[in-house]
Design an enzyme around this catalytic site. Structure first.
Site, PDB file in Angstrom:
ATOM      1  N   GLU A 215     -62.359 -17.847 -15.146  1.00  0.00           N
ATOM      2  CA  GLU A 215     -64.051 -17.233 -15.067  1.00  0.00           C
ATOM      3  C   GLU A 215     -64.427 -18.384 -15.118  1.00  0.00           C
ATOM      4  O   GLU A 215     -65.621 -18.483 -14.639  1.00  0.00           O
ATOM      5  CB  GLU A 215     -64.628 -16.277 -16.860  1.00  0.00           C
ATOM      6  CG  GLU A 215     -64.737 -16.982 -17.556  1.00  0.00           C
ATOM      7  CD  GLU A 215     -64.711 -15.917 -18.504  1.00  0.00           C
ATOM      8  OE1 GLU A 215     -65.777 -15.334 -18.802  1.00  0.00           O
ATOM      9  OE2 GLU A 215     -63.980 -16.837 -19.628  1.00  0.00           O
TER      10      GLU A 215
ATOM     11  N   SER B 267     -65.486 -11.675 -12.901  1.00  0.00           N
ATOM     12  CA  SER B 267     -65.975 -12.380 -11.709  1.00  0.00           C
ATOM     13  C   SER B 267     -67.168 -12.037 -11.658  1.00  0.00           C
ATOM     14  O   SER B 267     -67.820 -12.752 -11.085  1.00  0.00           O
ATOM     15  CB  SER B 267     -66.068 -10.820 -10.543  1.00  0.00           C
ATOM     16  OG  SER B 267     -66.201  -9.880 -11.478  1.00  0.00           O
TER      17      SER B 267
ATOM     18  N   ASP C  26     -68.626 -14.398 -14.079  1.00  0.00           N
ATOM     19  CA  ASP C  26     -68.649 -15.954 -14.577  1.00  0.00           C
ATOM     20  C   ASP C  26     -68.183 -16.488 -13.857  1.00  0.00           C
ATOM     21  O   ASP C  26     -68.829 -17.518 -13.402  1.00  0.00           O
ATOM     22  CB  ASP C  26     -68.098 -16.255 -15.634  1.00  0.00           C
ATOM     23  CG  ASP C  26     -69.365 -15.642 -16.933  1.00  0.00           C
ATOM     24  OD1 ASP C  26     -70.574 -15.659 -16.304  1.00  0.00           O
ATOM     25  OD2 ASP C  26     -68.616 -15.433 -17.780  1.00  0.00           O
TER      26      ASP C  26
ATOM     27  N   CYS D  61     -61.536  -7.094 -14.202  1.00  0.00           N
ATOM     28  CA  CYS D  61     -62.703  -6.751 -14.926  1.00  0.00           C
ATOM     29  C   CYS D  61     -64.254  -6.851 -14.066  1.00  0.00           C
ATOM     30  O   CYS D  61     -64.827  -7.479 -14.839  1.00  0.00           O
ATOM     31  CB  CYS D  61     -62.000  -6.845 -16.871  1.00  0.00           C
ATOM     32  SG  CYS D  61     -62.766  -7.993 -16.672  1.00  0.00           S
TER      33      CYS D  61
ATOM     34  N   HIS E 291     -70.080  23.869 -41.545  1.00  0.00           N
ATOM     35  CA  HIS E 291     -69.876  25.281 -40.674  1.00  0.00           C
ATOM     36  C   HIS E 291     -71.548  24.921 -39.590  1.00  0.00           C
ATOM     37  O   HIS E 291     -70.157  25.777 -38.072  1.00  0.00           O
ATOM     38  CB  HIS E 291     -70.117  26.677 -41.624  1.00  0.00           C
ATOM     39  CG  HIS E 291     -71.123  27.621 -40.637  1.00  0.00           C
ATOM     40  ND1 HIS E 291     -72.477  27.882 -40.390  1.00  0.00           N
ATOM     41  CD2 HIS E 291     -70.487  28.824 -41.007  1.00  0.00           C
ATOM     42  CE1 HIS E 291     -71.982  28.990 -39.634  1.00  0.00           C
ATOM     43  NE2 HIS E 291     -71.261  29.485 -39.547  1.00  0.00           N
TER      44      HIS E 291
END
Length: 800
Positions: free
Chosen positions: A681, A703, A705, A752, A421
């Site tokens: 990477e 980007s 690493d 990413c 509820h």
């Protein structure tokens, strides 16, 4: 029409056009009996009294004028709401049945008993108001339900009590709020053969996610015994989620959530003659077991699809399983009244800054965050103590609490699930609620300043103090189209479904290690080698987490597949790129049982991580569990939109070894359209991009690493922070070169990272390089989309 049929109608003669005669609940039951039985949906038989029967009762007992007078006195301030409710209910309960009405009910009950082959059959007696279940009003729990009613006398008494419940305090208050004329609303009573769920199980099912409005899932709550405990929120039920688009294929099992609830209580038949039901504690075995099997979850999910398709709108459904026969039944269905009224337009995104200490945790209802002072109430009778805008904290709520809930900033309960509820009414009122905390009323203090957050996924939190609540307005329909695909970085399965309305092109990075670290919590090799585990405390923790699993490794596979499935479902059928685990050794060691299986490294960032682990004897069996989860995700659940990505792959020979291990575990590139990507990477990925492109279907530039290894800068070093720059000329050369080489080889390439969001010029640079996709966190999606659009407009204008 005879007197009998004008006052009583079997479900088979009712359809949804009969709301004025039998109310929304009963009209819906008749509709399903008439039209959905042939499609395999099982509904217990029964009959309904009509609005004529109600008005006959009112006229026979001369109740109309007393009702008008009592309500008039209340509005004039001469009587309180409780006083008025008591008076009106007493008038109805003291009323006599007209002979013809009583006989019509007895005759219909006798036919029902004969039909199901039981004398004095046990029935459920449910109220169905003729104005209920309208698009703008749920009437959730406003009138009464009586279970395990047997015999003519008990049935007539229960029907009279249903009539009286039209004038409970909460029902009077609700009609006043919604501006319904009290004397234009009648009460129909549904009488339905009982499903012996008192010795089975029952619950509630939505054909839409009630929190996010995600329309591709059915959400099922389940508890032992009769279903009132779930509806009333007195138990924490199991929760299951089924992905509807894949249910049509019989060979698939698209269950994307299985969460075991506490289920401390259950409602069963009472043995004495005073009460028809009683609530008792569950056994330990019941608390530790799931109420539903996978086959039952899927059957309910398929019924949800049939019911939703027939009605043409999202539905709120009650179901029950008979403990004697094992059969499942649908016992109620009504339109869902909250998320289905929300458009796909503008919505608010909430986030917190400067959070205090986390005090309690429960299930989040809604997605907002608010601040307020705690007000702890044990009973709705304490309404006089409540201060407008406070955070209401209580055990659980029922319809009597609605007048208080309307005045609250947020609701926090000790008990209840998503279909309790408190949850249903909080959604309708637009309030954030944290339910099923277990201990909120004991931990929180009266008058304490707190922040209630439902903005962090399907878990809700109460923090100490007033945090800074930041709101962003998002209108997805206003976003421009871009050539560059803009995807999402997602890691938390609990929050994945929040972002389904964003027009993202898929998930560019789903971090497997987040699911392992936050949901599974155990080192996979500790499960593989459980019998050789040296840490006894870790063994105890594993035993607790893996209860119900005979093979400990199945726990890892199940939980990983379920966690990733929610991410895969959020943007289905668009691609979802799942990166295989990329913990460092020190992070793996922090998992339960992990220290025994991890070497100590001085520089874990450049050590035993990523691809090198997958074929190593140290971790190969752990990687096999990851592969089993992905295989289940794609083949058993049906999420073929899942793409596998390999992180930190240092050389082409290492790539070959990893691809071989993947194939050995049933994940061969190209089979069942499986694509395998590689993270870019390491500088060797750029230098030998053409060679890596022969082995993989795509690149995703990490980007962070790549910058670290190109510049020789530890990305976590405070001393070198000024040197860490993703836009350094050398890093940009690396990015530009790998994009060019990948495209020459006919391979896709994305990036990413936060760079494009934080730096518009970086987004422009990526567009100029012709990158295929950029993947960002959801909160920055709109900013990146707009920046990329501007960059594309400028770049393509200059290139013409």
């Amino acid at each position: 029409m005879t007197m009998e049929t004008s006052q009583v109608m079997p479900f088979e003669e009712i359809d949804r056009s009969a709301v004025a005669q039998v109310g929304g609940k009963n009209a819906s039951l008749g509709e399903m009996v008439r039209h959905l039985g042939e499609q395999g949906v099982a509904i217990p038989p029964g009959f309904a009294t009509t609005s004529d029967a109600y008005w006959q009762f009112v006229e026979h007992n001369d109740l109309r004028q007393p009702v008008i007078d009592a309500l008039g006195s209340m509005k004039a301030g001469e009587a309180t709401l409780p006083e008025t409710g008591i008076l009106l209910r007493r008038l109805f309960l003291q009323g006599d049945w007209p002979d013809e009405t009583a006989q019509a009910i007895r005759d219909a009950y006798a036919r029902l008993c004969k039909r199901i082959g039981r004398n004095d059959a046990d029935v459920a007696v449910r109220s169905s108001a003729t104005a209920e279940d309208l698009p703008d009003a749920s009437f959730a729990g406003q009138q009464e339900t009586f279970l395990n009613i047997r015999g003519d006398k008990a049935l007539l008494d229960a029907c009279r009590q249903c009539f009286a419940s039209l004038f409970t305090d909460r029902a009077i208050s609700y009609r006043e709020t919604k501006n319904f004329d009290h004397l234009q609303v009648a009460l129909s009573v549904g009488v339905q053969a009982m499903v012996r769920s008192d010795i089975g199980g029952s619950g509630v099912m939505f054909t839409i996610d009630p929190e996010t409005g995600f329309d591709k899932v059915a959400v099922i709550d389940a508890a032992w015994g009769l279903g009132e405990t779930v509806v009333q929120g007195t138990v924490e039920p199991d929760e299951y989620q089924v992905f509807k688009p894949l249910l049509a294929k019989d060979n698939l099992e698209p269950i994307i959530e299985k969460r075991r609830g506490g289920k401390e209580l259950k409602m069963v038949y009472a043995l004495d003659s005073v009460k028809s039901t009683r609530t008792v504690p569950t056994s330990r075995a019941e608390r530790e077991a799931f109420v539903l099997t996978d086959a039952e979850i899927l059957q309910l999910g398929r019924w949800a699809c049939v019911i939703e398709k027939h009605y043409g709108c999202p539905m709120d459904i009650e179901w029950a399983r008979d403990g004697e026969t094992g059969e499942l039944f649908i016992v109620q269905a009504r339109p869902e009244t909250v998320q289905s009224r929300k458009g796909a337009g503008e919505f608010l995104s909430y986030s917190l800054k400067n959070k205090g200490e986390k005090l309690v945790t429960g299930l989040s209802i809604g997605d907002a965050a608010v601040t307020g002072k705690v007000c702890i109430l044990d009973s709705a009778r304490d309404i006089g103590r409540f201060i407008d805008g406070a955070v209401l904290v209580t055990e659980n709520t029922d319809p009597d609490w609605v007048p208080i809930m309307k005045r609250a900033a947020a609701i926090v309960t000790n008990h209840g699930g998503r279909t309790s509820h408190a949850a249903i009414i909080s959604r309708e009122l637009g309030l954030p609620a944290v339910v099923g905390t277990g201990n909120a009323s004991a931990v929180l203090q009266e008058g304490q300043e707190v922040t209630v957050s439902c903005a962090e996924g399907d878990k809700g939190f109460v923090y100490d103090g007033f945090a800074e609540v930041v709101t962003d307005s998002i209108d997805p329909s206003a976003l421009p189209q871009t050539r560059t695909k803009i995807m999402l970085n997602l890691a938390n399965p609990a929050a994945a479904l929040r972002w389904w309305r964003l027009p993202a092109d898929g998930v560019g990075l789903a971090r497997m290690e987040f699911v392992v670290g936050n949901h599974i919590k155990v080192h996979p090799m500790a499960l593989v080698n459980y019998d050789r585990l040296e840490d006894t405390s870790a063994k105890r923790e594993i035993d607790e987490l893996t209860r119900g699993y005979e093979d400990k490794t199945d726990y890892f596979v199940d939980q990983l597949a379920l966690g990733l499935a929610r991410i895969a479902a959020a943007l289905h059928p668009r691609p979802v790129i799942i990166r295989m685990s990329d913990f460092k050794t020190n992070e793996y060691a922090n998992l339960i049982g992990g220290t025994q299986f991890e070497p100590h490294e001085e520089n874990p960032m450049l050590g035993f991580r990523g691809a090198s682990r997958y074929y190593s004897p140290r971790y190969r069996e752990g990687f096999a569990l990851e592969c089993r989860a992905i295989k289940r995700l794609r083949e058993k659940m049906g999420f073929t939109n899942v793409v596998v990505m390999i992180p930190f792959c240092r050389s082409t020979s290492e790539a070959d070894k990893v691809l071989e291990v993947l194939a050995d575990n049933g994940l061969r590139r190209g089979d069942n359209d499986l694509e395998v990507y590689v993270m870019c990477e390491v500088p060797s990925n750029v230098i030998l991009a053409a060679d890596f492109a022969e082995r993989f279907d795509g690149f995703s530039i990490g980007s962070n690493d790549l910058t670290q290894l190109t510049l020789g800068v530890d990305r976590d070093s405070d001393e070198l922070a000024d040197l860490f720059n993703e836009q350094d000329k050398a890093v940009k050369w690396m990015i530009s070169h790998v994009i060019s080489a990948a495209h020459e080889a006919g391979t896709k390439v994305g990036l990413c990272g936060q760079g494009p969001s934080d730096h518009p010029e970086f987004a422009a640079f990526l567009v100029e390089c012709g990158i295929d996709s950029i993947s960002v966190t959801p909160d920055s999606f709109i900013r990146v989309k707009e920046k990329v659009f501007e960059a594309e407009k400028k770049h393509y204008r200059q290139s013409q």
